[in-house]
Motif scaffolding. Structure first.
Motif, PDB file in Angstrom:
ATOM      1  N   ARG A  40      -6.683 -11.310   0.013  1.00 27.98           N
ATOM      2  CA  ARG A  40      -6.980 -12.577   0.682  1.00 27.98           C
ATOM      3  C   ARG A  40      -8.460 -12.866   0.437  1.00 27.98           C
ATOM      4  NH1 ARG A  40      -3.462 -14.042   5.514  1.00 27.98           N
ATOM      5  NH2 ARG A  40      -1.588 -12.852   5.081  1.00 27.98           N
ATOM      6  N   GLN A  41      -8.741 -13.428  -0.695  1.00 27.41           N
ATOM      7  CA  GLN A  41     -10.113 -13.646  -1.127  1.00 27.41           C
ATOM      8  C   GLN A  41     -10.813 -14.696  -0.255  1.00 27.41           C
ATOM      9  OE1 GLN A  41     -10.481 -14.181  -5.289  1.00 27.41           O
ATOM     10  NE2 GLN A  41     -12.538 -14.994  -5.140  1.00 27.41           N
ATOM     11  N   GLU A  42     -11.955 -14.297   0.334  1.00 25.35           N
ATOM     12  CA  GLU A  42     -12.748 -15.208   1.144  1.00 25.35           C
ATOM     13  C   GLU A  42     -14.087 -15.531   0.492  1.00 25.35           C
ATOM     14  OE1 GLU A  42     -13.020 -13.446   4.990  1.00 25.35           O
ATOM     15  OE2 GLU A  42     -10.864 -13.327   5.218  1.00 25.35           O
ATOM     16  N   SER A  43     -14.441 -14.818  -0.569  1.00 23.37           N
ATOM     17  CA  SER A  43     -15.695 -15.076  -1.279  1.00 23.37           C
ATOM     18  C   SER A  43     -15.455 -14.871  -2.773  1.00 23.37           C
ATOM     19  CB  SER A  43     -16.788 -14.135  -0.786  1.00 23.37           C
ATOM     20  OG  SER A  43     -16.428 -12.792  -1.031  1.00 23.37           O
ATOM     21  N   PRO A  44     -16.379 -15.345  -3.620  1.00 28.10           N
ATOM     22  CA  PRO A  44     -16.187 -15.173  -5.071  1.00 28.10           C
ATOM     23  C   PRO A  44     -16.159 -13.693  -5.459  1.00 28.10           C
ATOM     24  CG  PRO A  44     -18.011 -16.673  -4.608  1.00 28.10           C
ATOM     25  CD  PRO A  44     -17.589 -16.068  -3.306  1.00 28.10           C
ATOM     26  N   PRO A  45     -15.414 -13.340  -6.500  1.00 29.71           N
ATOM     27  CA  PRO A  45     -15.394 -11.944  -6.964  1.00 29.71           C
ATOM     28  C   PRO A  45     -16.731 -11.559  -7.593  1.00 29.71           C
ATOM     29  CG  PRO A  45     -14.196 -13.334  -8.484  1.00 29.71           C
ATOM     30  CD  PRO A  45     -14.570 -14.208  -7.300  1.00 29.71           C
ATOM     31  N   TRP A  46     -17.031 -10.286  -7.604  1.00 32.07           N
ATOM     32  CA  TRP A  46     -18.256  -9.780  -8.225  1.00 32.07           C
ATOM     33  C   TRP A  46     -17.866  -8.888  -9.396  1.00 32.07           C
ATOM     34  CZ3 TRP A  46     -22.564 -12.060  -6.852  1.00 32.07           C
ATOM     35  CH2 TRP A  46     -22.618 -12.680  -5.609  1.00 32.07           C
ATOM     36  N   PRO A  47     -17.761  -9.463 -10.593  1.00 29.68           N
ATOM     37  CA  PRO A  47     -17.373  -8.655 -11.758  1.00 29.68           C
ATOM     38  C   PRO A  47     -18.497  -7.714 -12.175  1.00 29.68           C
ATOM     39  CG  PRO A  47     -17.960 -10.866 -12.446  1.00 29.68           C
ATOM     40  CD  PRO A  47     -18.001 -10.858 -10.939  1.00 29.68           C
ATOM     41  N   SER A  48     -18.128  -6.664 -12.861  1.00 29.66           N
ATOM     42  CA  SER A  48     -19.122  -5.766 -13.434  1.00 29.66           C
ATOM     43  C   SER A  48     -18.726  -5.466 -14.871  1.00 29.66           C
ATOM     44  CB  SER A  48     -19.239  -4.471 -12.626  1.00 29.66           C
ATOM     45  OG  SER A  48     -18.033  -3.753 -12.703  1.00 29.66           O
ATOM     46  N   ALA A  49     -19.693  -5.071 -15.667  1.00 29.02           N
ATOM     47  CA  ALA A  49     -19.441  -4.769 -17.071  1.00 29.02           C
ATOM     48  C   ALA A  49     -20.229  -3.519 -17.453  1.00 29.02           C
ATOM     49  CB  ALA A  49     -19.861  -5.933 -17.964  1.00 29.02           C
ATOM     50  N   ALA A  50     -19.692  -2.749 -18.383  1.00 29.67           N
ATOM     51  CA  ALA A  50     -20.375  -1.559 -18.864  1.00 29.67           C
ATOM     52  C   ALA A  50     -20.126  -1.419 -20.356  1.00 29.67           C
ATOM     53  CB  ALA A  50     -19.878  -0.318 -18.136  1.00 29.67           C
ATOM     54  N   VAL A  51     -21.111  -0.885 -21.065  1.00 28.70           N
ATOM     55  CA  VAL A  51     -20.991  -0.625 -22.497  1.00 28.70           C
ATOM     56  C   VAL A  51     -21.135   0.876 -22.708  1.00 28.70           C
ATOM     57  CG1 VAL A  51     -22.011  -1.005 -24.774  1.00 28.70           C
ATOM     58  CG2 VAL A  51     -21.949  -2.873 -23.108  1.00 28.70           C
ATOM     59  N   VAL A  52     -20.186   1.461 -23.405  1.00 30.29           N
ATOM     60  CA  VAL A  52     -20.247   2.878 -23.756  1.00 30.29           C
ATOM     61  C   VAL A  52     -20.654   2.948 -25.216  1.00 30.29           C
ATOM     62  CG1 VAL A  52     -18.948   5.028 -23.961  1.00 30.29           C
ATOM     63  CG2 VAL A  52     -18.473   3.462 -22.069  1.00 30.29           C
ATOM     64  N   PRO A  53     -21.901   3.381 -25.497  1.00 30.05           N
ATOM     65  CA  PRO A  53     -22.399   3.359 -26.873  1.00 30.05           C
ATOM     66  C   PRO A  53     -21.592   4.219 -27.853  1.00 30.05           C
ATOM     67  CG  PRO A  53     -24.186   3.693 -25.319  1.00 30.05           C
ATOM     68  CD  PRO A  53     -22.900   3.803 -24.553  1.00 30.05           C
ATOM     69  N   ASP A  54     -21.052   5.336 -27.421  1.00 34.73           N
ATOM     70  CA  ASP A  54     -20.298   6.220 -28.313  1.00 34.73           C
ATOM     71  C   ASP A  54     -19.053   6.696 -27.578  1.00 34.73           C
ATOM     72  OD1 ASP A  54     -19.377   7.939 -30.230  1.00 34.73           O
ATOM     73  OD2 ASP A  54     -21.082   9.313 -30.127  1.00 34.73           O
ATOM     74  N   PRO A  55     -17.960   5.882 -27.586  1.00 34.81           N
ATOM     75  CA  PRO A  55     -16.769   6.206 -26.797  1.00 34.81           C
ATOM     76  C   PRO A  55     -16.183   7.586 -27.097  1.00 34.81           C
ATOM     77  CG  PRO A  55     -16.575   4.017 -27.756  1.00 34.81           C
ATOM     78  CD  PRO A  55     -17.806   4.642 -28.328  1.00 34.81           C
ATOM     79  N   ALA A  56     -16.262   8.037 -28.345  1.00 38.32           N
ATOM     80  CA  ALA A  56     -15.674   9.333 -28.692  1.00 38.32           C
ATOM     81  C   ALA A  56     -16.384  10.484 -27.989  1.00 38.32           C
ATOM     82  CB  ALA A  56     -15.712   9.531 -30.205  1.00 38.32           C
ATOM     83  N   ALA A  57     -17.658  10.294 -27.648  1.00 34.13           N
ATOM     84  CA  ALA A  57     -18.426  11.359 -26.998  1.00 34.13           C
ATOM     85  C   ALA A  57     -18.536  11.157 -25.486  1.00 34.13           C
ATOM     86  CB  ALA A  57     -19.824  11.429 -27.606  1.00 34.13           C
ATOM     87  N   TYR A  58     -17.912  10.103 -24.957  1.00 35.44           N
ATOM     88  CA  TYR A  58     -18.032   9.804 -23.523  1.00 35.44           C
ATOM     89  C   TYR A  58     -17.278  10.822 -22.683  1.00 35.44           C
ATOM     90  CZ  TYR A  58     -17.681   7.395 -19.075  1.00 35.44           C
ATOM     91  OH  TYR A  58     -17.743   7.079 -17.750  1.00 35.44           O
ATOM     92  N   VAL A  59     -17.929  11.335 -21.649  1.00 35.50           N
ATOM     93  CA  VAL A  59     -17.316  12.253 -20.702  1.00 35.50           C
ATOM     94  C   VAL A  59     -17.528  11.660 -19.309  1.00 35.50           C
ATOM     95  CG1 VAL A  59     -17.327  14.590 -19.752  1.00 35.50           C
ATOM     96  CG2 VAL A  59     -17.821  14.223 -22.186  1.00 35.50           C
ATOM     97  N   PRO A  60     -16.456  11.249 -18.620  1.00 31.12           N
ATOM     98  CA  PRO A  60     -16.612  10.664 -17.285  1.00 31.12           C
ATOM     99  C   PRO A  60     -17.381  11.590 -16.356  1.00 31.12           C
ATOM    100  CG  PRO A  60     -14.357  10.402 -18.060  1.00 31.12           C
ATOM    101  CD  PRO A  60     -15.054  11.312 -19.039  1.00 31.12           C
ATOM    102  N   GLY A  61     -18.341  11.029 -15.638  1.00 29.68           N
ATOM    103  CA  GLY A  61     -19.134  11.791 -14.702  1.00 29.68           C
ATOM    104  C   GLY A  61     -20.306  12.510 -15.336  1.00 29.68           C
ATOM    105  N   VAL A  62     -20.346  12.564 -16.679  1.00 26.68           N
ATOM    106  CA  VAL A  62     -21.453  13.224 -17.382  1.00 26.68           C
ATOM    107  C   VAL A  62     -22.289  12.185 -18.107  1.00 26.68           C
ATOM    108  CG1 VAL A  62     -22.083  14.900 -19.148  1.00 26.68           C
ATOM    109  CG2 VAL A  62     -20.162  15.359 -17.614  1.00 26.68           C
ATOM    110  N   ASN A  63     -21.663  11.419 -19.005  1.00 25.73           N
ATOM    111  CA  ASN A  63     -22.344  10.343 -19.705  1.00 25.73           C
ATOM    112  C   ASN A  63     -22.377   9.124 -18.788  1.00 25.73           C
ATOM    113  OD1 ASN A  63     -20.515  11.894 -21.758  1.00 25.73           O
ATOM    114  ND2 ASN A  63     -22.318  11.243 -22.875  1.00 25.73           N
ATOM    115  N   HIS A  64     -23.357   8.289 -18.980  1.00 28.41           N
ATOM    116  CA  HIS A  64     -23.456   7.083 -18.172  1.00 28.41           C
ATOM    117  C   HIS A  64     -23.340   5.859 -19.059  1.00 28.41           C
ATOM    118  CE1 HIS A  64     -24.501   9.310 -14.613  1.00 28.41           C
ATOM    119  NE2 HIS A  64     -25.310  10.030 -15.353  1.00 28.41           N
ATOM    120  N   ALA A  65     -22.474   4.954 -18.672  1.00 31.46           N
ATOM    121  CA  ALA A  65     -22.342   3.690 -19.387  1.00 31.46           C
ATOM    122  C   ALA A  65     -23.543   2.831 -19.050  1.00 31.46           C
ATOM    123  CB  ALA A  65     -21.040   3.005 -18.989  1.00 31.46           C
ATOM    124  N   VAL A  66     -23.862   1.906 -19.940  1.00 29.21           N
ATOM    125  CA  VAL A  66     -24.961   0.967 -19.734  1.00 29.21           C
ATOM    126  C   VAL A  66     -24.377  -0.295 -19.147  1.00 29.21           C
ATOM    127  CG1 VAL A  66     -26.771  -0.336 -20.877  1.00 29.21           C
ATOM    128  CG2 VAL A  66     -26.137   1.936 -21.730  1.00 29.21           C
TER     129      VAL A  66
END
Length: 70
Positions: A40-66
């Motif tokens: 039940r949306q009462e305000s505009p959504p707040w989208p977020s975006a992230a860029v993973v520079p090297d997806p093959a080396a990404y480890v959740p919780g270790v590497n940080h997306a930009v």
């Protein structure tokens, strides 16, 4: 890839695009956008975006997306 998830209180939307290396000096990257909107949306959504520079080396919780809130 796009994912939609409906919880009792939110509609969550996430989309990821993969981009190949632009030249021999660069690396592939992935961009992800995520939104969580109240059912039940009462305000505009707040989208977020992230860029993973090297997806093959990404480890959740270790590497940080930009990125963060748009």
């Amino acid at each position: 890839m796009t994912v939609l998830a409906l919880t009792p209180t939110r509609l969550v939307y996430s989309h990821t695009d993969e981009h190949p290396a632009e030249d021999s000096e660069s690396r592939p990257r992935a961009e992800t956008s995520t939104e969580a909107n109240p059912v039940r949306q009462e305000s505009p959504p707040w989208p977020s975006a992230a860029v993973v520079p090297d997806p093959a080396a990404y480890v959740p919780g270790v590497n940080h997306a930009v990125g963060g809130p748009c």
